[in-house]
Design an enzyme around this catalytic site. Structure first.
Site, PDB file in Angstrom:
ATOM      1  N   ASP A   1      -6.663 -18.826  70.950  1.00 40.76           N
ATOM      2  CA  ASP A   1      -6.819 -19.842  69.893  1.00 40.76           C
ATOM      3  C   ASP A   1      -5.531 -20.047  69.098  1.00 40.76           C
ATOM      4  OD1 ASP A   1      -9.585 -19.877  70.591  1.00 40.76           O
ATOM      5  OD2 ASP A   1      -9.855 -18.085  69.374  1.00 40.76           O
TER       6      ASP A   1
ATOM      7  N   LYS B   1      -2.646 -23.621  71.856  1.00 42.30           N
ATOM      8  CA  LYS B   1      -1.881 -23.888  73.087  1.00 42.30           C
ATOM      9  C   LYS B   1      -2.146 -25.295  73.632  1.00 42.30           C
ATOM     10  CE  LYS B   1      -3.721 -20.223  75.047  1.00 42.30           C
ATOM     11  NZ  LYS B   1      -4.417 -19.590  73.926  1.00 42.30           N
TER      12      LYS B   1
ATOM     13  N   GLY C   1     -11.110 -22.746  75.312  1.00 39.59           N
ATOM     14  CA  GLY C   1     -11.385 -24.058  74.721  1.00 39.59           C
ATOM     15  C   GLY C   1     -10.096 -24.597  74.150  1.00 39.59           C
ATOM     16  N   HIS C   2      -9.491 -25.532  74.831  1.00 35.38           N
ATOM     17  CA  HIS C   2      -8.209 -26.081  74.374  1.00 35.38           C
ATOM     18  C   HIS C   2      -8.421 -27.450  73.751  1.00 35.38           C
ATOM     19  CE1 HIS C   2      -5.884 -23.298  77.324  1.00 35.38           C
ATOM     20  NE2 HIS C   2      -6.355 -22.685  76.284  1.00 35.38           N
TER      21      HIS C   2
ATOM     22  N   GLN D   1      -6.625 -17.980  76.732  1.00 34.75           N
ATOM     23  CA  GLN D   1      -6.780 -16.761  75.924  1.00 34.75           C
ATOM     24  C   GLN D   1      -5.410 -16.318  75.358  1.00 34.75           C
ATOM     25  OE1 GLN D   1      -8.662 -16.564  79.245  1.00 34.75           O
ATOM     26  NE2 GLN D   1     -10.158 -17.646  78.023  1.00 34.75           N
TER      27      GLN D   1
HETATM   28  P1  IMP Z   1     -15.208 -13.196  77.812  1.00 36.00           P
HETATM   29  O1  IMP Z   1     -13.887 -13.712  78.216  1.00 36.00           O
HETATM   30  O2  IMP Z   1     -16.248 -14.233  77.593  1.00 36.00           O
HETATM   31  O3  IMP Z   1     -15.678 -12.068  78.688  1.00 36.00           O
HETATM   32  O4  IMP Z   1     -15.026 -12.522  76.352  1.00 36.00           O
HETATM   33  C1  IMP Z   1     -14.262 -11.344  76.145  1.00 36.00           C
HETATM   34  C2  IMP Z   1     -13.551 -11.394  74.791  1.00 36.00           C
HETATM   35  O5  IMP Z   1     -12.536 -12.391  74.841  1.00 36.00           O
HETATM   36  C3  IMP Z   1     -14.444 -11.770  73.622  1.00 36.00           C
HETATM   37  O6  IMP Z   1     -13.987 -11.088  72.467  1.00 36.00           O
HETATM   38  C4  IMP Z   1     -14.204 -13.261  73.464  1.00 36.00           C
HETATM   39  O7  IMP Z   1     -14.461 -13.713  72.155  1.00 36.00           O
HETATM   40  C5  IMP Z   1     -12.723 -13.340  73.799  1.00 36.00           C
HETATM   41  N1  IMP Z   1     -12.298 -14.643  74.325  1.00 36.00           N
HETATM   42  C6  IMP Z   1     -12.482 -15.122  75.574  1.00 36.00           C
HETATM   43  N2  IMP Z   1     -11.913 -16.341  75.695  1.00 36.00           N
HETATM   44  C7  IMP Z   1     -11.358 -16.621  74.517  1.00 36.00           C
HETATM   45  C8  IMP Z   1     -10.588 -17.730  74.041  1.00 36.00           C
HETATM   46  O8  IMP Z   1     -10.297 -18.698  74.744  1.00 36.00           O
HETATM   47  N3  IMP Z   1     -10.170 -17.651  72.742  1.00 36.00           N
HETATM   48  C9  IMP Z   1     -10.449 -16.575  71.955  1.00 36.00           C
HETATM   49  N4  IMP Z   1     -11.145 -15.521  72.358  1.00 36.00           N
HETATM   50  C10 IMP Z   1     -11.589 -15.529  73.636  1.00 36.00           C
END
Ligand code: IMP
Length: 424
Positions: A13, A16, A40-41, A222
Site C-alpha cells: 500500500d 505503487k 489492490g493498486h 505487496q
Molecule cells: P495474504 O496475502 O492474503 O495471504 O495475506 C497475508 C498478509 O499480507 C496479511 O497481513 C495481508 O493483510 C497482507 N497483504 C497481502 N496483500 C497485501 C497488499 O496488497 N497490501 C497490504 N497488505 C497485504
C-alpha cells in the site's frame, strides 16, 4: 527508459499503482510477476478511480502490453470481472494488450474457503486477505496445483480437479466439519470461465524472447516486509515480493533490468497482524487514517499506521538492491505540527541500529522534525516545497544514502514532483 522494476519498501500500500501509471508512459510492456488479487493498486485519472487487483495498471494506456507472469496466482472470476469493468468504461482489453502466462496457478474456490478456515483455527493469526493466496501457492509447491495451461484444457482440468477434490474434500469434512465440493458444479462453472480466459493465455517466455527490444516495466505487488523470505515471517504473504523475483516470476530472464525503484510512503502502514515498531495508537493514528484514506483497497480494513521507519527502509534497499527512491503521500503529513522518523531501535536499553532478526518488542528511537502546516498537493516543483518538507526529504535521502527521484504529493496522476531536474 531503461528496463525497470518497481517494488514496495514497506508492508504494501505504498502507492505503487499511481507511480506505475506514471512510469508506464515510457514503457512498452508492463508485467506483474507475483501475488494475486490480494493486491489492490489504485489509479486516479481525471475521469475516474480505478482499483486493479490483477491486471497491471498499464492497461489504462494505449499501445501497452500488459502481462500476468508465471509467478502470479489468478482467480478466474476476479480476472474476468476486472476485464469486464474496464471494457464497460471503454478501455479495450484483448489478446493484443493482455498476455497471461500458461504457467500461472489458478485460485480455486477451495483455496479461498481453506484460507478463511485455516485463519480461524490458527493460534497465531496472520490476518490474510482471505483470497486463497496462501493455499494456492501451497498447492504450487506441493505439485498439485492447477496451472493456466491445464485450466484451459477441459480434459486436463477435469483430471486435476478430481485429483484435488479427492484429497481436499476429506480435509474439509474431518478438520473443519464442512461440506466438501462437488466435482460437477465446480467443473461446469469453471470450464466456462476458462473458455473466456483462453484467448489471453500464451507462452510469455516465447512471446517476448523475440521482442527483447521493448521497454519493460515490472510492477511489484505487496511490499518487502510481506515477502515470504525477506519479510516478517510468518506474518507475510506467500510469494516473493522482492525485485530479484521480477525475472523468475515473469519468465523473462533475458531482460536486463537496470533501474530498481523502491516506493515508500512518507509514513508507515500495515494491514493484518505482525510486529510494527513505529505503530501509533492515538490521535496521530486517526489523523493518518483519515487524511491518508488508510483503508485497504482489497478488503476495506483500516490500516495500522505509524511513523516512517528508516531502519526498515535501509534494509529494504539492501534486499532489493534499490538504486532510486520514490516517496509517496508526503501531502498527508501536511497538517501535523511535529513529524517523527525512526532512526534506530532500543531493546531493554540496548541500541539496535541495523535490521534485527525479529521486530518484536522493539522501542523506536525517533528524530523529530517540524511540520510544514500547508497543503502541498498543488506544488509543482521540489524547489517550491516548504522548507520543513525539504528538510524532511533531505534527511531521508542522507540517512539511506540513495537519491529520491520522485515525490508524490496528491492522489491525482499529475501530482508528482521530480527531485532532480531532467529525471525520467
Ligand atoms: P495474504 O496475502 O492474503 O495471504 O495475506 C497475508 C498478509 O499480507 C496479511 O497481513 C495481508 O493483510 C497482507 N497483504 C497481502 N496483500 C497485501 C497488499 O496488497 N497490501 C497490504 N497488505 C497485504
Amino acid at each position: 527508459m531503461n528496463n525497470t522494476v518497481l517494488v514496495g519498501l514497506q508492508w504494501g500500500d505504498e502507492g505503487k499503482g499511481k507511480i506505475i501509471d506514471y512510469l508506464c508512459r515510457d514503457a512498452d510492456v508492463v508485467v506483474r510477476f507475483q501475488g494475486g488479487n490480494n493486491a489492490g493498486h489504485t489509479v486516479i485519472t481525471n475521469q475516474k478511480k480505478f482499483v486493479f487487483h490483477l491486471i497491471p495498471s498499464g492497461i489504462l494506456h494505449k499501445n501497452k502490453i500488459c502481462v500476468i507472469g508465471q509467478g502470479v496466482v489468478v482467480d478466474p472470476e476476479i480476472l474476468l470481472k476486472e476485464i469486464e469493468n474496464l471494457k464497460k468504461v471503454g478501455i479495450p482489453v484483448s489478446k493484443k494488450n493482455l498476455k497471461i502466462s500458461n504457467f500461472c496457478h489458478i485460485i480455486m474456490p477451495y483455496h479461498r474457503i481453506i484460507d478463511s478456515l485455516r485463519e480461524q483455527k490458527r493460534v497465531e493469526k496472520i490476518g490474510t486477505t482471505k483470497r486463497g493466496i496462501g493455499p494456492c501457492y501451497k498447492d504450487r509447491v506441493s505439485r498439485c496445483g492447477i496451472r493456466m495451461g491445464d485450466f484451459i484444457d477441459p480434459k486436463a482440468f477435469a483430471f486435476k480437479l478430481k485429483d484435488n477434490l479427492r484429497e481436499k474434500n476429506p480435509i474439509f469434512k474431518e478438520a473443519y466439519g464442512q461440506k466438501g465440493f462437488r466435482f460437477n458444479s465446480v467443473y461446469n462453472k469453471y470450464k466456462k470461465l476458462a473458455k473466456k480466459i483462453e484467448p489471453f493465455v500464451c507462452d510469455v517466455t516465447d512471446y517476448f524472447y523475440k521482442r527483447q527490444d521493448k521497454k519493460f516495466l515490472f510492477e511489484g505487488a505487496q511490499g518487502t516486509f510481506l515477502d515470504i523470505d525477506a519479510g516478517t515471517y510468518p506474518f507475510v504473504t506467500s510469494s516473493s515480493v522482492v525485485a530479484s523475483n521480477a525475472l523468475l516470476g515473469s519468465g523473462l530472464a533475458f531482460i536486463n533490468i537496470k533501474k530498481r525503484f523502491g516506493v515508500a510512503k512518507a509514513y508507515t502502514t500495515r494491514v493484518g497482524e505482525g510486529p510494527f515498531p513505529t505503530e501509533l495508537k492515538a490521535e496521530v493514528l486517526d489523523y493518518l487514517q483519515d487524511e491518508g484514506g488508510e483503508f485497504g483497497a482489497t478488503t476495506g480494513r483500516p490500516r495500522r499506521c505509524g511513523w516512517l521507519d528508516l531502519v526498515l527502509l535501509k534494509r529494504a534497499i539492501k534486499v532489493n538492491s534499490i538504486n532510486s527512491l520514490i516517496i509517496t503521500k508526503l501531502d498527508v503529513l501536511g497538517n501535523l505540527g511535529k513529524i517523527k522518523v525512526c532512526i534506530k531501535y532500543k531493546k531493554s536499553e540496548k541500541i539496535i541500529k541495523n535490521f534485527p532478526y525479529s521486530l518484536e518488542n522493539l522501542k523506536p528511537v525517533y528524530k523529530e522534525f517540524r511540520g510544514w502546516n500547508k497543503d502541498i498537493s498543488k506544488v509543482k516543483s521540489f524547489s517550491k516545497l516548504p522548507k520543513a518538507a525539504k528538510t524532511y526529504l533531505n534527511f531521508i535521502e542522507k540517512y539511506l544514502g540513495i537519491p529520491i527521484n520522485f515525490i508524490s504529493v496528491g492522489k491525482d496522476r499529475e501530482e508528482i514532483l521530480k527531485k532532480r531536474k531532467g529525471e525520467k
